[in-house]
Scaffold this active site. Sequence first.
Site, PDB file in Angstrom:
ATOM      1  N   PHE A 129       0.710  -1.461   0.143  1.00 37.09           N
ATOM      2  CA  PHE A 129       0.052  -0.041   0.159  1.00 37.09           C
ATOM      3  C   PHE A 129       0.904   1.331   0.338  1.00 37.09           C
ATOM      4  O   PHE A 129      -0.061   2.508  -0.395  1.00 37.09           O
ATOM      5  CB  PHE A 129      -1.241  -0.427   1.297  1.00 37.09           C
ATOM      6  CG  PHE A 129       0.035   0.445   2.280  1.00 37.09           C
ATOM      7  CD1 PHE A 129      -0.169   1.969   2.595  1.00 37.09           C
ATOM      8  CD2 PHE A 129      -0.121  -0.521   3.247  1.00 37.09           C
ATOM      9  CE1 PHE A 129       0.722   1.957   4.076  1.00 37.09           C
ATOM     10  CE2 PHE A 129       0.884   0.330   4.368  1.00 37.09           C
ATOM     11  CZ  PHE A 129       0.867   1.475   5.175  1.00 37.09           C
TER      12      PHE A 129
ATOM     13  N   CYS B 176       9.555   1.795   3.544  1.00 38.12           N
ATOM     14  CA  CYS B 176      10.400   0.573   3.431  1.00 38.12           C
ATOM     15  C   CYS B 176      11.606   1.236   3.678  1.00 38.12           C
ATOM     16  O   CYS B 176      12.696   0.596   4.151  1.00 38.12           O
ATOM     17  CB  CYS B 176      10.475  -0.177   2.386  1.00 38.12           C
ATOM     18  SG  CYS B 176      11.160   0.414   1.142  1.00 38.12           S
TER      19      CYS B 176
ATOM     20  N   GLU C 152      -4.739  -3.620  -2.126  1.00 35.28           N
ATOM     21  CA  GLU C 152      -6.668  -3.247  -1.869  1.00 35.28           C
ATOM     22  C   GLU C 152      -7.122  -2.000  -1.309  1.00 35.28           C
ATOM     23  O   GLU C 152      -7.712  -1.316  -1.385  1.00 35.28           O
ATOM     24  CB  GLU C 152      -7.269  -4.704  -1.336  1.00 35.28           C
ATOM     25  CG  GLU C 152      -6.679  -5.171   0.063  1.00 35.28           C
ATOM     26  CD  GLU C 152      -5.806  -5.606  -0.467  1.00 35.28           C
ATOM     27  OE1 GLU C 152      -4.158  -5.652  -0.777  1.00 35.28           O
ATOM     28  OE2 GLU C 152      -5.881  -6.988   0.646  1.00 35.28           O
TER      29      GLU C 152
ATOM     30  N   SER D 267       5.277  -7.195   2.783  1.00 35.45           N
ATOM     31  CA  SER D 267       6.007  -7.774   4.861  1.00 35.45           C
ATOM     32  C   SER D 267       6.825  -8.701   3.979  1.00 35.45           C
ATOM     33  O   SER D 267       6.387  -9.414   3.318  1.00 35.45           O
ATOM     34  CB  SER D 267       5.108  -7.574   5.226  1.00 35.45           C
ATOM     35  OG  SER D 267       3.721  -8.787   5.032  1.00 35.45           O
TER      36      SER D 267
ATOM     37  N   LYS E 171      -1.275  -6.514  -9.349  1.00 35.73           N
ATOM     38  CA  LYS E 171      -2.624  -7.077  -8.414  1.00 35.73           C
ATOM     39  C   LYS E 171      -1.424  -5.564  -7.720  1.00 35.73           C
ATOM     40  O   LYS E 171      -0.523  -6.647  -6.504  1.00 35.73           O
ATOM     41  CB  LYS E 171      -2.178  -8.199  -7.342  1.00 35.73           C
ATOM     42  CG  LYS E 171      -3.758  -8.809  -6.541  1.00 35.73           C
ATOM     43  CD  LYS E 171      -3.241  -9.285  -5.419  1.00 35.73           C
ATOM     44  CE  LYS E 171      -3.168  -8.120  -4.344  1.00 35.73           C
ATOM     45  NZ  LYS E 171      -3.318  -7.399  -4.026  1.00 35.73           N
TER      46      LYS E 171
ATOM     47  N   GLU F 165       8.936  -4.336  12.741  1.00 34.10           N
ATOM     48  CA  GLU F 165       9.194  -3.298  11.888  1.00 34.10           C
ATOM     49  C   GLU F 165       7.475  -2.321  12.342  1.00 34.10           C
ATOM     50  O   GLU F 165       6.725  -2.915  12.374  1.00 34.10           O
ATOM     51  CB  GLU F 165       8.917  -3.787  10.219  1.00 34.10           C
ATOM     52  CG  GLU F 165       8.163  -2.646   9.798  1.00 34.10           C
ATOM     53  CD  GLU F 165       8.508  -3.163   7.899  1.00 34.10           C
ATOM     54  OE1 GLU F 165       7.991  -3.992   8.063  1.00 34.10           O
ATOM     55  OE2 GLU F 165       9.284  -2.326   7.520  1.00 34.10           O
TER      56      GLU F 165
HETATM   57  P1  NAD Z   1       1.265  -6.985   2.937  1.00 34.11           P
HETATM   58  O1  NAD Z   1       2.407  -7.997   2.701  1.00 34.11           O
HETATM   59  O2  NAD Z   1       0.410  -6.646   4.198  1.00 34.11           O
HETATM   60  O3  NAD Z   1       0.989  -6.596   1.680  1.00 34.11           O
HETATM   61  C1  NAD Z   1       1.435  -6.477   0.170  1.00 34.11           C
HETATM   62  C2  NAD Z   1       0.771  -7.099  -1.038  1.00 34.11           C
HETATM   63  O4  NAD Z   1       0.585  -8.976  -0.608  1.00 34.11           O
HETATM   64  C3  NAD Z   1      -0.881  -6.728  -1.166  1.00 34.11           C
HETATM   65  O5  NAD Z   1      -1.094  -6.677  -2.436  1.00 34.11           O
HETATM   66  C4  NAD Z   1      -1.898  -8.076  -0.334  1.00 34.11           C
HETATM   67  O6  NAD Z   1      -2.760  -8.621  -0.664  1.00 34.11           O
HETATM   68  C5  NAD Z   1      -0.802  -9.087  -0.336  1.00 34.11           C
HETATM   69  N1  NAD Z   1      -1.216 -10.010   0.389  1.00 34.11           N
HETATM   70  C6  NAD Z   1      -1.737  -9.141   2.564  1.00 34.11           C
HETATM   71  N2  NAD Z   1      -1.495 -10.407   2.647  1.00 34.11           N
HETATM   72  C7  NAD Z   1      -1.679 -11.220   2.289  1.00 34.11           C
HETATM   73  C8  NAD Z   1      -1.153 -13.152   2.297  1.00 34.11           C
HETATM   74  N3  NAD Z   1      -2.030 -13.613   3.704  1.00 34.11           N
HETATM   75  N4  NAD Z   1      -1.545 -13.815   1.438  1.00 34.11           N
HETATM   76  C9  NAD Z   1      -1.116 -13.370   0.211  1.00 34.11           C
HETATM   77  N5  NAD Z   1      -0.904 -11.795  -0.158  1.00 34.11           N
HETATM   78  C10 NAD Z   1      -1.142 -11.348   0.945  1.00 34.11           C
HETATM   79  O7  NAD Z   1       2.505  -4.957   2.852  1.00 34.11           O
HETATM   80  P2  NAD Z   1       2.025  -3.884   3.155  1.00 34.11           P
HETATM   81  O8  NAD Z   1       1.406  -3.504   4.206  1.00 34.11           O
HETATM   82  O9  NAD Z   1       0.889  -3.833   2.332  1.00 34.11           O
HETATM   83  O10 NAD Z   1       2.403  -2.697   2.810  1.00 34.11           O
HETATM   84  C11 NAD Z   1       3.844  -2.667   3.612  1.00 34.11           C
HETATM   85  C12 NAD Z   1       5.146  -3.682   3.834  1.00 34.11           C
HETATM   86  O11 NAD Z   1       5.651  -3.857   2.553  1.00 34.11           O
HETATM   87  C13 NAD Z   1       6.244  -3.462   5.158  1.00 34.11           C
HETATM   88  O12 NAD Z   1       6.808  -4.646   5.351  1.00 34.11           O
HETATM   89  C14 NAD Z   1       7.019  -2.387   3.960  1.00 34.11           C
HETATM   90  O13 NAD Z   1       8.647  -2.567   4.926  1.00 34.11           O
HETATM   91  C15 NAD Z   1       6.832  -3.959   2.714  1.00 34.11           C
HETATM   92  N6  NAD Z   1       7.878  -2.593   1.821  1.00 34.11           N
HETATM   93  C16 NAD Z   1       8.551  -3.409   1.271  1.00 34.11           C
HETATM   94  C17 NAD Z   1       9.851  -3.064   0.335  1.00 34.11           C
HETATM   95  C18 NAD Z   1      10.509  -2.702   0.237  1.00 34.11           C
HETATM   96  O14 NAD Z   1      11.229  -2.550  -0.938  1.00 34.11           O
HETATM   97  N7  NAD Z   1      11.886  -4.113   1.057  1.00 34.11           N
HETATM   98  C19 NAD Z   1       8.624  -1.645  -0.055  1.00 34.11           C
HETATM   99  C20 NAD Z   1       7.715  -1.094   0.138  1.00 34.11           C
HETATM  100  C21 NAD Z   1       7.015  -1.542   1.263  1.00 34.11           C
END
Ligand code: NAD
Length: 497
Positions: free
Chosen positions: A149, A281, A176, A226, A173, A382
């Site tokens: 997000f 991040c 959401e 994450s 994808k 985090e």
């Molecule tokens: P998230 O892991 O909750 O979601 C990321 C994606 O995975 C979304 O599209 C979501 O719909 C999907 N998803 C969520 N739960 C899932 C599941 N159980 N099974 C399959 N898919 C699932 O992350 P977020 O809250 O949207 O974003 C924040 C996280 O992203 C933080 O941990 C941040 O550090 C990380 N991030 C990392 C970088 C990097 O470059 N390393 C960059 C941006 C964000």
Amino acid sequence: MKTIEHFVNGKIYSGSSEKLSSVFNPATGEETAKVKLGVSKDLDYAVEKAHEAFKDWSNTPPLQRARVLFKFKELIEKNEDELTKIIVSEHGKVYEDAKGSLTRGLEVVEYACGIPQMLKGEFTENVGRNVDSWSLRQPLGVCAGITPFNFPAMVPMWMFPMAIACGNTFILKPSEKDPSCSLKLAELFKIAGLPDGVFNVVNGDKEIVDAIINNNFISAVSFVGSTPIAKYIYENCAKNEKRVQALGGAKNHCVVMPDCDLDQAVNGLMGAAYGSAGERCMAQSVAVAVGNVGDPLVKNLKLKVEKLKVGPGMDKNSEMGPLVTKDHLEKVKKYVDVGVEEGAELIVDGRKLKLQGYEKGYYMGGCLFDKVTSKMRIYKEEIFGPVLSVVRAKDFEEALSLVNDHEFGNGASIFTRDGDVGRSFSNKAKIGMIGVNIPIPVPMAFHSFGGWKRSLFGDQHMHGPEGVRFYTKLKTVTSRWPDGLKSDTEFVMPTMK
Ligand code: NAD
């Protein structure tokens, strides 16, 4: 109420499910739209169209592909204000920050415009007598991206412009929580002349992610999110024989040395810890104060954190906007409670902040902890919110050990005037992206972005030269033309004599 649908084969696609999820404006707490959550049938349909489009797109000369990217770049520039407002309205970050993140995505498009140069192969005449050999990179097929997000434009743009420039077709994808930006980008890419089916957006949740993992026509998956989900994607895509890069969470340390320019360090930390409400991040969430710099550092930070201007992203005076959702706001506040229970000193407490006229928005003020130790949960995990932890270290070696012993290895910075110390830090830190007197060392588009340790599963970082490697596979051709020479059957390994 507006319904946000999918974009498949060059047009809006309603999908085959009525499953919906709410999208909110974090500044007001108001529900602004419902997004369709696709099901595996929707994903299969998008893959079918992307697979069909691949035949022609992969065969389109890189120069022609680049021309579409040039037009796409112009359209993003023309629509910058609208795209920025979409980011602000669904993510909450402040307008100028949102615009900056869009620009960082645009820079990947600019880089991808140079694809003819990047796909030039290597050629050796006479690897053997009258035998020539060359190496070339070919696209993979249908690629998919799953994004978080916190950067609804930039992170998808780390992926799809590179994949598409390399001759692949793509299914995105998005998160959401803020899906609209991806659909606008898909619309602009079509206007730029991208053939139908080359870029598709399928909205959804875990169901679509699992459908991506299990679809045999998808060759490669790029993920950012994450760490637990990154690991899940990495393991399951590998099991299903897909190429995968999965970027995870972070806990970025900023080492502040006693000889540094303290104003520079404090200003750098303020932007890096509280910019985008800490939902980056590459946010600096740990300041490691070395030697006697701890007290002046905390004193200076306190003054600034207390004055942080929190407000809606569209207000020009706001320095920090709301958090993305109510749940996320509660989660971050809980972490602050935990820090207090663990015995860290809460120097500035932003939990109670309320904004007049925006009582339903997801705001909190900046929080500052001192005397945080490496045993505490607020240090290990985090938080992804506007919470900065100061850890005290007696010397550089102890600070470096903290950086290296942490499970995450995305980014880290050091503030110092000592070149030896700066160089030693760059050399010894087990971290993917290092800043020396630079608080957020996000690599430019023509370098590559990625962390180490549990911040990235896979071999290749994103965009830049690594992006080209990830989205292509290498082929080496060795050829000889009949030239009247006698040709013998050989049963031994050919070698150069
Ligand atoms: P998230 O892991 O909750 O979601 C990321 C994606 O995975 C979304 O599209 C979501 O719909 C999907 N998803 C969520 N739960 C899932 C599941 N159980 N099974 C399959 N898919 C699932 O992350 P977020 O809250 O949207 O974003 C924040 C996280 O992203 C933080 O941990 C941040 O550090 C990380 N991030 C990392 C970088 C990097 O470059 N390393 C960059 C941006 C964000």
